[in-house]
Enzyme design. Structure first.
Site, PDB file in Angstrom:
ATOM      1  N   LYS A 281       0.814  -1.330  -0.037  1.00  0.00           N
ATOM      2  CA  LYS A 281      -0.186  -0.288   0.008  1.00  0.00           C
ATOM      3  C   LYS A 281       0.730   1.260  -0.005  1.00  0.00           C
ATOM      4  O   LYS A 281       2.005   1.252   0.604  1.00  0.00           O
ATOM      5  CB  LYS A 281      -0.883  -0.115   1.226  1.00  0.00           C
ATOM      6  CG  LYS A 281      -2.002  -0.939   1.264  1.00  0.00           C
ATOM      7  CD  LYS A 281      -2.810  -0.843   2.503  1.00  0.00           C
ATOM      8  CE  LYS A 281      -3.851  -2.075   2.569  1.00  0.00           C
ATOM      9  NZ  LYS A 281      -4.776  -1.832   1.752  1.00  0.00           N
ATOM     10  N   ASP A 292      -8.640  -4.090   9.317  1.00  0.00           N
ATOM     11  CA  ASP A 292      -9.108  -5.139   8.453  1.00  0.00           C
ATOM     12  C   ASP A 292      -9.479  -6.555   8.581  1.00  0.00           C
ATOM     13  O   ASP A 292      -9.905  -7.165   7.774  1.00  0.00           O
ATOM     14  CB  ASP A 292      -8.041  -5.341   7.379  1.00  0.00           C
ATOM     15  CG  ASP A 292      -8.125  -5.240   5.770  1.00  0.00           C
ATOM     16  OD1 ASP A 292      -9.443  -4.978   5.625  1.00  0.00           O
ATOM     17  OD2 ASP A 292      -7.459  -5.823   5.072  1.00  0.00           O
ATOM     18  N   GLU A 353      -6.664  -9.373  -1.186  1.00  0.00           N
ATOM     19  CA  GLU A 353      -6.111 -10.499  -0.506  1.00  0.00           C
ATOM     20  C   GLU A 353      -7.525 -10.994   0.413  1.00  0.00           C
ATOM     21  O   GLU A 353      -7.679 -12.280   0.449  1.00  0.00           O
ATOM     22  CB  GLU A 353      -5.317 -10.513   0.422  1.00  0.00           C
ATOM     23  CG  GLU A 353      -5.635  -9.669   2.030  1.00  0.00           C
ATOM     24  CD  GLU A 353      -5.986  -8.397   1.830  1.00  0.00           C
ATOM     25  OE1 GLU A 353      -6.655  -7.815   2.838  1.00  0.00           O
ATOM     26  OE2 GLU A 353      -5.776  -7.528   0.863  1.00  0.00           O
ATOM     27  N   ARG A 355     -10.498 -11.258  -0.585  1.00  0.00           N
ATOM     28  CA  ARG A 355     -11.577 -12.112  -1.250  1.00  0.00           C
ATOM     29  C   ARG A 355     -11.046 -13.460  -1.477  1.00  0.00           C
ATOM     30  O   ARG A 355     -11.681 -14.587  -1.484  1.00  0.00           O
ATOM     31  CB  ARG A 355     -11.726 -11.468  -2.622  1.00  0.00           C
ATOM     32  CG  ARG A 355     -10.558 -11.593  -3.689  1.00  0.00           C
ATOM     33  CD  ARG A 355     -10.597 -10.732  -4.727  1.00  0.00           C
ATOM     34  NE  ARG A 355     -10.911  -9.233  -4.255  1.00  0.00           N
ATOM     35  CZ  ARG A 355     -10.856  -8.254  -5.004  1.00  0.00           C
ATOM     36  NH1 ARG A 355     -11.143  -8.461  -6.366  1.00  0.00           N
ATOM     37  NH2 ARG A 355     -11.130  -6.948  -4.501  1.00  0.00           N
TER      38      ARG A 355
END
Length: 507
Positions: A281, A292, A353, A355
């Site tokens: 990122k 997250d 990631e 999914r």
């Protein structure tokens, strides 16, 4: 946790640090809402006029403090705005009461006791006020201490809330209060988990937290560690977690009401820290990535709530836990993973990631043939661009089920919006070397992520996907009952769905 009581005392006679009253915008100026008549009398009927002199207008979220007059046993009167007064003389919406109570509870942080004399006409209103106040009273102070805490700069939550107009001996009111406490405590459990920094909350410690709560609430837990995940062929979860020193986990936590009961499977994305992996990122996007795992926190809290409420439905939570880090062992862009389902996925971007871990959990959950699967995830920035910071998207393979979730969310005060799964976007997930890729077209990225997940739902199973990327973590100033930091988004929606399933009203 802040204590909750119900009281039939008048707003003027209950001893407390403060008494909370509601005010609204009437056709001719400020009006005092029902429930506060005794306080208004103590002001010789001039409470509204006094507040207007101080600048109060009754807008939602507005708070005005003033000393209590003789005849009121509380030291302070706190007037909170309710917005427009109902034109038909009816009551205020439940969400209006929740938010007003939340504002008041936040304002009164550090106080020992507050009496809430907001307009309550029945058990449902009592629950709304209680829920909003308990959620608004939330403060995360686990990492604050030393001189700052000792000096009072860090305030503890409001210690006790008394909801006036509630009937403590009435079964309906008692049940409403008990539900409010349970739901608020579980939302706050999720908030706590989200707010814990990633050096203390990682896949193994998260799994241990679940195991401890399971013992307390009679839940069954199964934890697959990295060895079991590798042996079982969970290529998605292992592919995401293999770059971290903290190996991944898949946690199953189940509340069982009995055989032949409706069965809901909740699946939560649990990326305890997301650096983006090799697809790192950019600067400025890493600082809040401890959040997250908000989907996994919400799922865990919802399962515990179902157990505490004794719902007549089976609720299974699947927490797909991993830490997405760059290292010499991390998955690289271009690598191909063999998923638990047997499908192969070319990883074009390691920052897509969530999914991947969800896909393995969806396949595994489907093996138990639940009546429905609902996954919850802080999945895409595209959903934030589409719906903003306060609304989560709802996708599903069944339109009626998607509508039911949207309506349930609205009922409990969580903003959501139905989103489509356009068939034409599936082609963008094609890969030249694998069954599919983990990335598709840039435009409509939130919808493409939902289409990816749909590929892993077993035939005949009703499924929905909640993308909570916007509302899961609030970086701005607190509002209503929403604090800065972790919000516990979707916990109340999941609990409501479990209640509807138990009542035979969901399927």
């Amino acid at each position: 946790m802040t204590a909750l009581t119900l009281s039939t005392s008048s707003a003027a006679s209950l001893r407390a640090d403060a008494v909370v009253v509601g005010v609204a915008k009437g056709p001719k100026g400020l009006v005092v809402a029902s429930g506060a008549e005794a306080v208004d009398q103590a002001f010789d009927g001039k409470l509204a006029a006094t507040l207007e002199t101080l600048g109060a207008a009754g807008g939602e979220g507005e708070v005005t403090k003033l000393p209590a007059p003789a005849g009121v046993k509380a030291a302070v009167v706190l007037a909170v705005g309710l917005g427009e007064a109902p034109a038909d003389g009816g009551g205020h919406a439940a969400e209006t009461l929740r938010r007003a109570a939340g504002v008041a509870a936040r304002t009164l942080a550090g106080a020992k006791k507050a009496a809430f004399a907001l307009p309550v006409s029945g058990a449902q209103d009592t629950e709304a006020v209680a829920t909003g106040a308990l959620l608004g009273a939330y403060v995360f102070t686990s990492y604050r201490g030393g001189k700052e805490k000792a000096s009072g700069a860090v305030k503890e939550p409001l210690a006790e809330i008394a909801v006036l107009g509630g009937k403590p001996r009435d079964k309906a009111f008692k049940a409403a209060a008990e539900r409010a406490v349970t739901v608020a405590e579980e939302v706050n459990r999720a908030r706590d988990l989200i707010n814990i920094p990633s050096n203390d909350l990682f896949p193994k410690s998260f799994a241990e937290t679940v195991q401890a709560a399971a013992k307390e609430h009679g839940l069954k837990v199964e934890v697959l560690d990295e060895k079991a995940l590798t042996k079982g062929g969970y290529g998605g979860i292992m592919g995401v977690g293999q770059g971290s020193a903290n190996p991944p986990r898949l946690v199953k936590v189940a509340y069982t009401a009995g055989r032949n009961k409706p069965h809901l499977a909740f699946i939560g994305k649990g990326i305890t820290y997301d650096s983006g992996g090799i697809s790192l990122k950019p600067a400025g996007h890493n600082e809040t990535m401890k959040c997250d795992m908000s989907g996994a926190a919400a799922v865990f809290a919802a399962v515990v709530a179902a157990a505490r409420l004794g719902l007549d439905a089976n609720v299974t939570g699947w927490l797909a836990l991993a830490e997405n880090m760059p290292s010499g062992t991390a998955t690289r862009p271009g690598d191909v993973l063999r998923m638990y389902s047997g499908k192969t996925v070319e990883v074009l971007n390691t920052d897509a990631e969530g999914r991947l871990v969800l896909a393995d959990a969806i396949t595994r959950a489907g093996e138990e043939k639940p009546d429905a699967i609902i996954d919850v995830a802080t999945l895409t920035g595209a959903m934030v661009l589409a719906l903003g910071d306060r609304t989560f998207g709802v996708m599903a393979n069944d339109d009626a089920f998607r509508t039911a979730i949207h309506e349930a969310a609205g009922e409990v005060g969580e903003a959501s919006w139905p989103m489509p799964l356009p068939a034409e976007l599936r082609k963008g997930l094609d890969s030249p070397i694998a069954d599919m890729a983990n990335m598709g077209e840039r435009m409509g990225g939130g919808l493409t992520a939902g289409i990816f997940l749909k590929e892993f739902v077993a035939e005949g199973i009703t499924w929905a996907h909640l993308d909570i990327a916007g509302p899961a973590f609030h970086e701005g100033a607190p509002y209503g009952y929403t604090p800065k930091g972790g919000t516990g988004s979707s916990v109340r929606t999941l609990v409501r769905l479990a209640e509807l399933a138990a009542a035979g009203e969901l399927f």
